[in-house]
Design an enzyme around this catalytic site. Sequence first.
Site, PDB file in Angstrom:
ATOM      1  N   ASP A  13       0.807  -1.226   0.000  1.00 36.59           N
ATOM      2  CA  ASP A  13       0.000   0.000   0.000  1.00 36.59           C
ATOM      3  C   ASP A  13       0.840   1.276   0.000  1.00 36.59           C
ATOM      4  OD1 ASP A  13      -2.213  -1.694   0.119  1.00 36.59           O
ATOM      5  OD2 ASP A  13      -2.069  -1.799   2.304  1.00 36.59           O
ATOM      6  N   GLU A  14       1.971   1.230  -0.663  1.00 37.06           N
ATOM      7  CA  GLU A  14       2.867   2.389  -0.709  1.00 37.06           C
ATOM      8  C   GLU A  14       2.415   3.422  -1.736  1.00 37.06           C
ATOM      9  OE1 GLU A  14       3.851  -0.747  -1.239  1.00 37.06           O
ATOM     10  OE2 GLU A  14       5.396  -1.312   0.227  1.00 37.06           O
ATOM     11  N   GLY A  15       1.472   3.009  -2.607  1.00 39.55           N
ATOM     12  CA  GLY A  15       1.064   3.908  -3.694  1.00 39.55           C
ATOM     13  C   GLY A  15       1.589   3.402  -5.041  1.00 39.55           C
ATOM     14  N   LYS A  16       1.737   2.065  -5.140  1.00 36.72           N
ATOM     15  CA  LYS A  16       2.256   1.484  -6.393  1.00 36.72           C
ATOM     16  C   LYS A  16       1.321   1.782  -7.561  1.00 36.72           C
ATOM     17  CE  LYS A  16       2.303  -2.529  -4.354  1.00 36.72           C
ATOM     18  NZ  LYS A  16       2.087  -2.138  -2.942  1.00 36.72           N
ATOM     19  N   GLY A  40      -4.626  -4.245  -3.808  1.00 36.63           N
ATOM     20  CA  GLY A  40      -5.621  -3.186  -3.999  1.00 36.63           C
ATOM     21  C   GLY A  40      -4.849  -1.945  -4.386  1.00 36.63           C
ATOM     22  N   HIS A  41      -4.869  -1.594  -5.664  1.00 33.15           N
ATOM     23  CA  HIS A  41      -4.081  -0.469  -6.163  1.00 33.15           C
ATOM     24  C   HIS A  41      -5.019   0.667  -6.554  1.00 33.15           C
ATOM     25  CE1 HIS A  41      -0.474  -3.273  -7.262  1.00 33.15           C
ATOM     26  NE2 HIS A  41      -0.824  -3.343  -5.995  1.00 33.15           N
ATOM     27  N   GLN A 224       1.848  -6.252  -3.552  1.00 36.36           N
ATOM     28  CA  GLN A 224       2.406  -6.472  -2.214  1.00 36.36           C
ATOM     29  C   GLN A 224       3.748  -5.737  -2.123  1.00 36.36           C
ATOM     30  OE1 GLN A 224       1.089  -9.624  -3.868  1.00 36.36           O
ATOM     31  NE2 GLN A 224      -0.725  -8.588  -3.157  1.00 36.36           N
ATOM     32  N   GLY A 431       5.297  12.126  -4.099  1.00 39.41           N
ATOM     33  CA  GLY A 431       3.842  12.235  -4.188  1.00 39.41           C
ATOM     34  C   GLY A 431       3.338  13.318  -3.245  1.00 39.41           C
TER      35      GLY A 431
HETATM   36  P1  GDP Z   1      -0.797   0.332  -3.518  1.00 42.57           P
HETATM   37  O1  GDP Z   1      -1.417  -0.923  -3.036  1.00 42.57           O
HETATM   38  O2  GDP Z   1       0.681   0.365  -3.307  1.00 42.57           O
HETATM   39  O3  GDP Z   1      -1.159   0.681  -4.932  1.00 42.57           O
HETATM   40  O4  GDP Z   1      -1.398   1.509  -2.593  1.00 42.57           O
HETATM   41  P2  GDP Z   1      -2.949   1.709  -2.176  1.00 42.57           P
HETATM   42  O5  GDP Z   1      -3.673   2.221  -3.360  1.00 42.57           O
HETATM   43  O6  GDP Z   1      -3.466   0.494  -1.500  1.00 42.57           O
HETATM   44  O7  GDP Z   1      -2.812   2.815  -1.045  1.00 42.57           O
HETATM   45  C1  GDP Z   1      -2.214   4.044  -1.303  1.00 42.57           C
HETATM   46  C2  GDP Z   1      -3.217   5.163  -0.983  1.00 42.57           C
HETATM   47  O8  GDP Z   1      -2.545   6.403  -0.981  1.00 42.57           O
HETATM   48  C3  GDP Z   1      -4.304   5.314  -2.037  1.00 42.57           C
HETATM   49  O9  GDP Z   1      -5.470   5.736  -1.388  1.00 42.57           O
HETATM   50  C4  GDP Z   1      -3.762   6.396  -2.956  1.00 42.57           C
HETATM   51  O10 GDP Z   1      -4.799   7.119  -3.634  1.00 42.57           O
HETATM   52  C5  GDP Z   1      -3.066   7.290  -1.970  1.00 42.57           C
HETATM   53  N1  GDP Z   1      -1.898   8.006  -2.467  1.00 42.57           N
HETATM   54  C6  GDP Z   1      -0.930   7.590  -3.336  1.00 42.57           C
HETATM   55  N2  GDP Z   1       0.041   8.521  -3.436  1.00 42.57           N
HETATM   56  C7  GDP Z   1      -0.326   9.544  -2.621  1.00 42.57           C
HETATM   57  C8  GDP Z   1       0.310  10.783  -2.264  1.00 42.57           C
HETATM   58  O11 GDP Z   1       1.390  11.133  -2.701  1.00 42.57           O
HETATM   59  N3  GDP Z   1      -0.366  11.565  -1.336  1.00 42.57           N
HETATM   60  C9  GDP Z   1      -1.567  11.203  -0.809  1.00 42.57           C
HETATM   61  N4  GDP Z   1      -2.139  12.025   0.075  1.00 42.57           N
HETATM   62  N5  GDP Z   1      -2.167  10.051  -1.125  1.00 42.57           N
HETATM   63  C10 GDP Z   1      -1.545   9.222  -2.003  1.00 42.57           C
HETATM   64  P1  IMO Z   2      -0.973  -4.185  -2.290  1.00 41.13           P
HETATM   65  O1  IMO Z   2      -0.521  -4.698  -3.647  1.00 41.13           O
HETATM   66  C1  IMO Z   2      -0.892  -4.787   2.026  1.00 41.13           C
HETATM   67  C2  IMO Z   2      -0.814  -8.936   3.437  1.00 41.13           C
HETATM   68  C3  IMO Z   2      -2.032  -9.423   4.219  1.00 41.13           C
HETATM   69  C4  IMO Z   2      -1.373 -10.423   5.143  1.00 41.13           C
HETATM   70  C5  IMO Z   2      -0.295 -11.053   4.250  1.00 41.13           C
HETATM   71  C6  IMO Z   2      -0.710 -12.364   3.607  1.00 41.13           C
HETATM   72  O2  IMO Z   2      -2.235  -3.432  -2.309  1.00 41.13           O
HETATM   73  O3  IMO Z   2       0.165  -3.471  -1.611  1.00 41.13           O
HETATM   74  P2  IMO Z   2      -2.326 -12.974   1.584  1.00 41.13           P
HETATM   75  O4  IMO Z   2      -3.793 -12.743   1.392  1.00 41.13           O
HETATM   76  O5  IMO Z   2      -1.473 -12.371   0.526  1.00 41.13           O
HETATM   77  O6  IMO Z   2      -2.009 -14.415   1.827  1.00 41.13           O
HETATM   78  O7  IMO Z   2      -1.986 -12.223   2.982  1.00 41.13           O
HETATM   79  O8  IMO Z   2      -0.024 -10.095   3.238  1.00 41.13           O
HETATM   80  N1  IMO Z   2      -1.114  -8.361   2.103  1.00 41.13           N
HETATM   81  C7  IMO Z   2      -1.086  -7.053   1.827  1.00 41.13           C
HETATM   82  N2  IMO Z   2      -0.880  -5.987   2.630  1.00 41.13           N
HETATM   83  N3  IMO Z   2      -1.075  -4.605   0.705  1.00 41.13           N
HETATM   84  C8  IMO Z   2      -1.248  -5.664  -0.131  1.00 41.13           C
HETATM   85  O9  IMO Z   2      -1.303  -5.546  -1.457  1.00 41.13           O
HETATM   86  C9  IMO Z   2      -1.311  -6.957   0.440  1.00 41.13           C
HETATM   87  N4  IMO Z   2      -1.502  -8.199  -0.075  1.00 41.13           N
HETATM   88  C10 IMO Z   2      -1.366  -9.042   0.955  1.00 41.13           C
HETATM   89  O10 IMO Z   2      -2.642  -8.374   4.912  1.00 41.13           O
HETATM   90  O11 IMO Z   2      -0.718  -9.759   6.189  1.00 41.13           O
HETATM   91 MG    MG Z   3      -2.940  -1.594  -1.765  1.00 41.29          MG
END
Ligand code: GDP
Ligand code: IMO
Ligand code: MG
Length: 446
Positions: A13-16, A40-41, A224, A431
């Site tokens: 969830d770094e913002g990939k 979840g991107h 991930q 970002g």
């Molecule tokens: P991913 O799984 O690495 O793609 O990240 P997620 O989408 O799960 O979570 C990242 C969250 O941060 C999302 O709600 C994005 O819309 C938000 N986001 C991404 N980059 C930025 C940023 O630079 N600033 C802010 N405020 N939100 C951001």
């Molecule tokens: P994105 O791509 C954050 C975590 C789960 C759990 C562990 C194993 O959005 O960054 P799994 O269902 O893969 O067997 O769960 O990995 N996990 C994530 N955490 N972002 C994700 O994806 C994740 N996908 C799996 O919460 O700790």
């Molecule tokens: Mg995510």
Amino acid sequence: MPATVVVGTQWGDEGKGKITDLVAKQMQMVVRYQGGHNAGHTLVVDGETFALQLVPSGVLYPHITPVLGNGVVVDPRVLIAEIDSLRARGVSCDRLVVSGNAHLILPYHTELDRLSERRLGKAKLGTTRRGIGPAYADKASRVGLRVQDLLDPKIFRAKLEAALKEKNAILAKVYNQLPLDAEEIIDEYIGECAPRLEAHIGDAVSVVHDALDAGENVLFEGAQATFLDLDHGTYPFVTSSNPVAGGACVGAGVGPRDIDRIIGIAKAYVTRVGTGPFPTELPISADAIGGIGAEGADPGDLAIGDYIVEEGHEYGTNSGRRRRPGWFDAVMLRQAVRLNSLTEVAMTKLDLFDALDEVKVCVAYEIDGELVTHLPYHQSTLHHAKPVYETLPGWKTDLSSVDGTGALPRAAADYLAFVEDQIGVPISLVGTGPGRSQYIDRSEAA
Ligand code: GDP
Ligand code: IMO
Ligand code: MG
């Protein structure tokens, strides 16, 4: 610069999604190389939010070919639902290529994931319960069904019946559950899913290599992250695939020499969802997060943990689960630089610090009275690592007012220079908000 990898450097969830979407503008192809719909991107384009699970984040550009590589695990029902929901919003997935060698997630995988988590009780991993672990386990045990099996009802039936014998015995004898019915699964997967996906199923390895041979720009989108990697993460609190950049080679079928640029995505802080060690974890007040914050932490830190979760909207993109927050950890990042041979870092969510008086960076751990600057390999050691922080002044400026290449406030520039010095690679993108245009390009300066 034809081939680039985007990889998470923390616990996901770094913002990939956002950075992939940004970088994809100059690409012709975006390839997911591992994971499944545990991802979840999030992409925010013109105020509209897209939460993608399986379809690569380049899909919003009509010029891009999105590809699901061999290393992905595919739940065809989820993929079809995602294709339909994108189509309903005017986004075509017609160009999507799904590797015939990718493995299928079947109903028993999801069921076993859920049941084994329930059985573990307090010791659960906190998986996404999407069947990811059981599907990869079957792949390794060589009893998995692959996407190409959808194209041959006879083979699908034979493999499914063989697999179900064992799965149903486990469901009944270990978990006291009713058996799953082969005919129901065949009706759904062969009757409903196969005709919908047939046109997308193909030879992903050739598609990727043809693009590379033609000099096209190909982006490999990791799901991930580094510390959820099966081999290099905080095992067993990891996922069951290899998100690290090397996983792009295995999962997409390219060699290491094909890859030129590796962008590590790091949030300006860290979050983790699910169980597992987290040295810089910040406590959160019981109201905010159900009391699962780090124990024994300084009550003075409470506010910042709550602030990160609420202001950063740190809730799962698809699951809605609250994420655990913590300060930026340069020890982890140094390890991520090594594990992925990062050429650069894109730092997201720096805007979250706009309002803070001061910002902390973990530069080392204190372990049994000793200062350690590298990530300990032993899990028990990591469990009692205490973060050693450097505190830097905040910039108290709205970074969203800084345009694409504009100059940063002095304190923000100093902060980035400090982090770059700590991790040893340049921060090329920053970002400043969730939207597609909310970023600062520092590649010239880097
Ligand atoms: P991913 O799984 O690495 O793609 O990240 P997620 O989408 O799960 O979570 C990242 C969250 O941060 C999302 O709600 C994005 O819309 C938000 N986001 C991404 N980059 C930025 C940023 O630079 N600033 C802010 N405020 N939100 C951001
Ligand atoms: P994105 O791509 C954050 C975590 C789960 C759990 C562990 C194993 O959005 O960054 P799994 O269902 O893969 O067997 O769960 O990995 N996990 C994530 N955490 N972002 C994700 O994806 C994740 N996908 C799996 O919460 O700790
Ligand atoms: Mg995510």
